[in-house]
Write a protein that holds these residues in place. Structure first.
Motif, PDB file in Angstrom:
ATOM      1  N   SER A   1      51.232  50.483  30.068  1.00 45.27           N
ATOM      2  CA  SER A   1      50.335  52.439  29.689  1.00 45.27           C
ATOM      3  C   SER A   1      49.208  50.699  29.500  1.00 45.27           C
ATOM      4  O   SER A   1      47.891  50.872  29.929  1.00 45.27           O
TER       5      SER A   1
ATOM      6  N   GLY B   1      48.074  49.113  32.566  1.00 53.45           N
ATOM      7  CA  GLY B   1      46.890  50.732  33.163  1.00 53.45           C
ATOM      8  C   GLY B   1      46.321  50.496  32.699  1.00 53.45           C
ATOM      9  O   GLY B   1      45.031  50.681  33.418  1.00 53.45           O
ATOM     10  N   HIS B   2      45.574  50.273  31.446  1.00 49.28           N
ATOM     11  CA  HIS B   2      44.312  50.896  31.276  1.00 49.28           C
ATOM     12  C   HIS B   2      43.593  49.810  31.343  1.00 49.28           C
ATOM     13  O   HIS B   2      42.067  49.668  31.560  1.00 49.28           O
TER      14      HIS B   2
ATOM     15  N   ALA C   1      43.403  48.051  33.851  1.00 52.09           N
ATOM     16  CA  ALA C   1      43.224  47.610  35.476  1.00 52.09           C
ATOM     17  C   ALA C   1      42.479  48.489  35.416  1.00 52.09           C
ATOM     18  O   ALA C   1      41.047  48.045  36.419  1.00 52.09           O
ATOM     19  N   THR C   2      42.295  49.629  34.774  1.00 52.48           N
ATOM     20  CA  THR C   2      40.872  50.547  34.953  1.00 52.48           C
ATOM     21  C   THR C   2      39.650  49.443  34.862  1.00 52.48           C
ATOM     22  O   THR C   2      38.487  50.142  35.164  1.00 52.48           O
ATOM     23  N   VAL C   3      39.970  49.594  33.994  1.00 54.36           N
ATOM     24  CA  VAL C   3      38.775  48.304  33.884  1.00 54.36           C
ATOM     25  C   VAL C   3      38.310  47.235  34.485  1.00 54.36           C
ATOM     26  O   VAL C   3      37.244  47.110  34.765  1.00 54.36           O
TER      27      VAL C   3
ATOM     28  N   ASP D   1      39.791  43.712  37.912  1.00 57.34           N
ATOM     29  CA  ASP D   1      41.278  43.893  38.126  1.00 57.34           C
ATOM     30  C   ASP D   1      41.889  42.375  38.111  1.00 57.34           C
ATOM     31  O   ASP D   1      40.759  41.342  37.777  1.00 57.34           O
TER      32      ASP D   1
END
Length: 68
Positions: free
Chosen positions: A13, A16-17, A19-21, A23
């Motif tokens: 997680s 994943g967090h 990766a949203t901010v 690459d």
């Protein structure tokens, strides 16, 4: 401060967090942190090891042992 546990149940997680901010793989290539993936599978794994070694308080030997 006691060393962090190398086992982090929420690590997917966290990645994943991140990766949203940003690459992670592209950023690692751009900053030349991960040019060849020899023993490290991904940029996320490299971040994990860096956090275990730095703020996590593990020694370099312990972090390398965890990586294997």
């Amino acid at each position: 401060m006691p060393p962090a546990s190398p086992r982090l149940d929420d690590w997917p997680s966290v990645v994943g967090h991140l990766a949203t901010v940003v690459d992670l793989d592209a950023s690692a290539r751009q900053h030349k942190a991960l040019l060849r993936k020899r023993g490290v599978r991904s940029a996320g794994a490299l971040v994990h090891l860096a956090l275990l070694y730095g703020p996590g308080g593990l020694s370099l030997r312990s972090a390398a042992s965890y990586a294997t």
